[in-house]
Enzyme design. Structure first.
Site, short mmCIF file in Angstrom:
data_model
loop_
_atom_site.label_atom_id
_atom_site.label_comp_id
_atom_site.label_asym_id
_atom_site.label_seq_id
_atom_site.Cartn_x
_atom_site.Cartn_y
_atom_site.Cartn_z
N CYS A 29 -6.24 62.38 -12.94
CA CYS A 29 -6.14 63.09 -11.72
C CYS A 29 -7.60 63.21 -11.25
O CYS A 29 -8.63 63.65 -11.85
CB CYS A 29 -5.70 64.43 -11.93
SG CYS A 29 -5.58 65.51 -10.32
N CYS A 32 -8.68 67.02 -10.83
CA CYS A 32 -8.83 68.14 -12.18
C CYS A 32 -9.17 67.07 -13.39
O CYS A 32 -9.45 67.84 -14.33
CB CYS A 32 -7.78 69.02 -12.47
SG CYS A 32 -6.28 68.17 -13.07
N CYS A 77 0.35 66.35 -9.83
CA CYS A 77 -0.16 66.46 -11.30
C CYS A 77 0.43 67.96 -11.82
O CYS A 77 0.20 68.81 -11.05
CB CYS A 77 -1.80 66.62 -10.84
SG CYS A 77 -2.72 67.13 -12.41
N CYS A 80 -3.05 70.69 -11.53
CA CYS A 80 -3.74 71.29 -10.40
C CYS A 80 -2.59 71.13 -9.33
O CYS A 80 -2.91 71.77 -8.23
CB CYS A 80 -4.98 70.52 -10.02
SG CYS A 80 -4.77 69.00 -9.37
N CYS A 107 4.63 54.62 -7.98
CA CYS A 107 3.92 54.08 -7.06
C CYS A 107 3.08 55.33 -6.39
O CYS A 107 3.41 56.36 -5.86
CB CYS A 107 4.96 53.82 -5.79
SG CYS A 107 3.94 53.08 -4.43
#
Length: 148
Positions: A29, A32, A77, A80, A107
């Site tokens: 991510c 984070c 995510c 976060c 995607c």
């Protein structure tokens, strides 16, 4: 990056350098640093966005019915809450890929990711160059005035 992760936006296709990334490693991510996807699950979908056949536990999927899965279900995510992209149940059309086995295509907006190569080389951010503002086609532009 902010537009995608925090405002739920979508980048232009082929704008992310991660769309063509083929090295071994982990996609994390951009907000984070949580592990989201393994390069072993990445495949070329032809859509212009990084595509994966499966996710790591750090990715949360919105609950959906069968119809919603065809249209795409939002992914975030798990750490976060950043918007990552969508998952579709069209994996079976990608013959010869792991997506054919899983039946799913994750995607993902490259701007939501940072790729950490397994060989220890420098991480690669997925955010591409800023896109050009859309331009009106000539036939829609107002007639210009000549200036002397």
């Amino acid at each position: 990056e902010f537009y995608v992760l925090r405002q739920g936006g979508t980048e232009s296709p082929w704008s992310s350098p991660l769309a063509k990334e083929k090295r071994a490693g982990t996609f994390k991510c951009a907000g984070c640093g949580a592990d989201l996807f393994s390069s072993t699950e990445k495949f070329e979908s032809g859509t212009g966005w990084p595509s994966f056949a499966a996710r790591l536990p750090g990715v949360e999927e919105e609950e959906a019915n069968v119809l919603q899965m065809l249209l795409g279900v939002e992914l975030r995510c798990g750490n976060c809450g950043g918007h990552l992209g969508d998952v579709f149940s069209d994996g079976k059309i990608f013959l010869g890929t792991r997506a054919f086995q899983t039946g799913r295509r994750y995607c993902i907006d490259g701007a939501a990711l940072v790729f950490y190569p397994e060989d220890g080389s420098a991480p690669l951010r997925g955010e591409g160059p800023p896109s050009e503002p859309p331009q009106l086609p000539d036939w829609l532009k107002p007639p210009g005035q000549k200036v002397l």
